[in-house]
Design an enzyme around this catalytic site. Structure first.
Site: not given
Length: 515
Positions: A137, A275
């Site tokens: 922070k 596919h």
């Protein structure tokens, strides 16, 4: 600004001694805790114990040691705030400019077989994430390192300027928040599993990157490959690539589809995929026989496809594999002779999977599908059936051989995009109709592909027949037995049609839509 004090407390101690030794030589004071402090002291690195900073002993078996104002004020103080400076001076508190922390090994703990719940909970780090978050922070002033791979970068900048750059601190802080988020997600996932709550009100997941991909489905789409923590063996994320160029996005999806199908079988089996749909599936006494059947199921579509086997690839199988263009061959292993044959092909990718878990042994995993603005989550489809689960609904019951082929076809159709029809005979697929907007259309494609092989074959359907037209089409092609879920309001129409043509039909009571 410069780094004058560092707080170091790590579970993964790789490289930490050399890192801290150089920091100390650069004039940085090292504060440490527990085992890290002892390791540094034994290595001759000057180190100050955390209790000397807090004036308070480490207590409760080490659960409380860094949770103290003397630590967090030093991390969170805004260095260009006159008010903060005055408070730090009045309270005789010192700044901490660098935090080097990695967390209790929670993942390693829960990965152990039969880990006790109490042990898992004890390995939830509290002080570590708190220090990391405080430092991250306040990254405008504080450097924070959670990954030993960043030691070299930090040392490079401290040597040059006495401190890290703001850009580096931002990047380090961002990594911290990713790390703590992943840590918390893993804990949440573990507790949900313990409580039997797989779909809670907030669904958190975490994955670690394996590699960047050149692109996604198409060249204009960015993509990367990620692995779930504790990914099970026998999956693509744990596979060893023995040969060939890197996998692509489409390779990974197709290979995974092939892998899921081949895991349905306990006997030697080979699956060819294009596919994400199977174009050929075969089982046999040997893996070479299984491949021969998978190839002959559709010699055209297998070209440029993915082949998966559930047995070690031997020379007898490798030779025909080498005679056509394939993107990937994946198997539990490859014999040296098979590797010698296959590695002569520059572009083929060979994936060693290790031992595969058959469908009967697998437990459901979560399948996550993203949609715009959200996602949907479901259990994976690991449902399997035996002959005892089948309900004969026609006058004629299937023969023993027909039952065998019906169960084979059912295993395959489960993995074909809906609407799906599979024709099978002699332990191999002979026709596959995938992804059609109506069921009779899927049947027409499968029958056309099968040609003369449809005569005497079985038909498997992933969902019920909305009317009798598919049965009639199958009968005219010579199909002798059908397996389907049943449950249509027009089931009687289909049953009547089957009886007219002498077709044996069984219901499973289970649907296998795959979208």
């Amino acid at each position: 600004m410069s780094i004058k004090r560092a707080l170091v407390s790590v579970s993964d101690k790789a490289g930490v001694v050399d890192f801290c030794r150089e920091l100390s030589q650069l004039g940085v004071e090292i504060i440490s805790t527990g085992g890290t402090k002892n390791l540094l002291a034994e290595a001759g690195v000057p180190v100050i114990g955390i209790s000397d900073v807090t004036g308070f002993p480490e207590i409760l078996d080490g659960r409380v040691k860094t949770l103290h104002p003397a630590v967090h004020s030093g991390l969170l103080a805004v260095r260009d705030s006159a008010e903060h400076q005055q408070q730090m001076k009045d309270l005789e508190l010192g700044y901490i400019d660098l935090v080097v922390v990695n967390l209790y090994p929670f993942q390693e703990t829960i990965s152990k077989p039969d880990v006790a719940y109490e042990d898992a909970i004890e390995n939830i780090d509290i002080g570590g994430p708190t220090m990391l978050r405080s430092a991250a922070k306040n990254h405008a002033f504080v450097s924070v390192v959670v990954d030993s791979s960043d030691y070299a970068k930090v040392l490079e900048e401290v040597r040059a300027e006495g401190d890290t750059t703001l850009d580096t601190r931002k990047r380090l802080a961002a990594k911290v928040f990713r790390h703590t988020a992943a840590y918390d997600a893993l804990i949440s996932d573990y507790l949900c599993e313990v409580l039997g709550d797989p779909l809670p009100e907030r669904y958190t997941v975490t994955y670690e990157k394996i590699q960047d991909l050149r692109y996604g489905e198409n060249p204009h789409q960015a993509a990367a490959f990620y692995r779930k923590p504790m990914a099970p063996a026998g999956t693509l994320t744990t596979a060893e690539q023995l040969h060939g160029k890197e996998l692509s996005y489409n390779n990974i999806n197709d290979a995974n589809a092939a892998l899921q199908i081949v895991k349905e079988f306990t006997e030697p089996a080979v699956v060819a995929v294009k596919h994400m749909n199977p174009c050929g599936v075969g089982v046999g006494e040997t893996i070479a026989e299984a491949y021969n059947k998978a190839y002959n199921a559709d010699p055209t579509s297998i070209f440029g496809g993915i082949v998966a086997a559930n047995r070690t690839i031997d020379a007898a199988t490798a030779q025909p594999l080498s005679e056509i263009f394939l993107e990937i061959v994946l198997a539990p292993d490859f014999t040296p002779e098979a590797l010698e044959i296959l590695t002569k092909k520059k572009n083929i990718r060979l994936l060693k999977m290790g031992e595969l878990t058959s469908s009967e042994e697998r437990t459901a995993q979560h399948v996550v599908t993203t949609i715009e603005g959200g996602m949907v989550v479901q259990e994976s489809d690991v449902h399997s059936i035996t002959t005892d689960d089948l309900k004969v609904v026609t006058d004629r019951s299937p023969s023993g051989e027909e039952l065998k082929q019906l169960l084979f076809g059912w295993k395959v159709v489960k993995h074909v995009k809906s609407n799906a029809i599979v024709l099978a005979a002699d332990d191999m697929t002979v026709g596959v109709g995938a992804g059609q907007m109506n069921r009779v259309g899927a049947a027409k494609i499968a029958i056309e592909q099968a040609g003369d092989k449809a005569n005497g074959a079985i038909l498997a359907s992933d969902a019920f027949f909305p009317m009798g037209d598919t049965v009639e089409l199958a009968a005219k092609a010579g199909i002798k037995a059908i397996i389907q879920p049943g449950g249509s309001i027009k089931d009687e129409e289909s049953i009547k049609m089957a009886n007219e043509y002498g077709i044996a039909m069984v219901f499973t009571g289970v649907r296998h839509f795959k979208h």
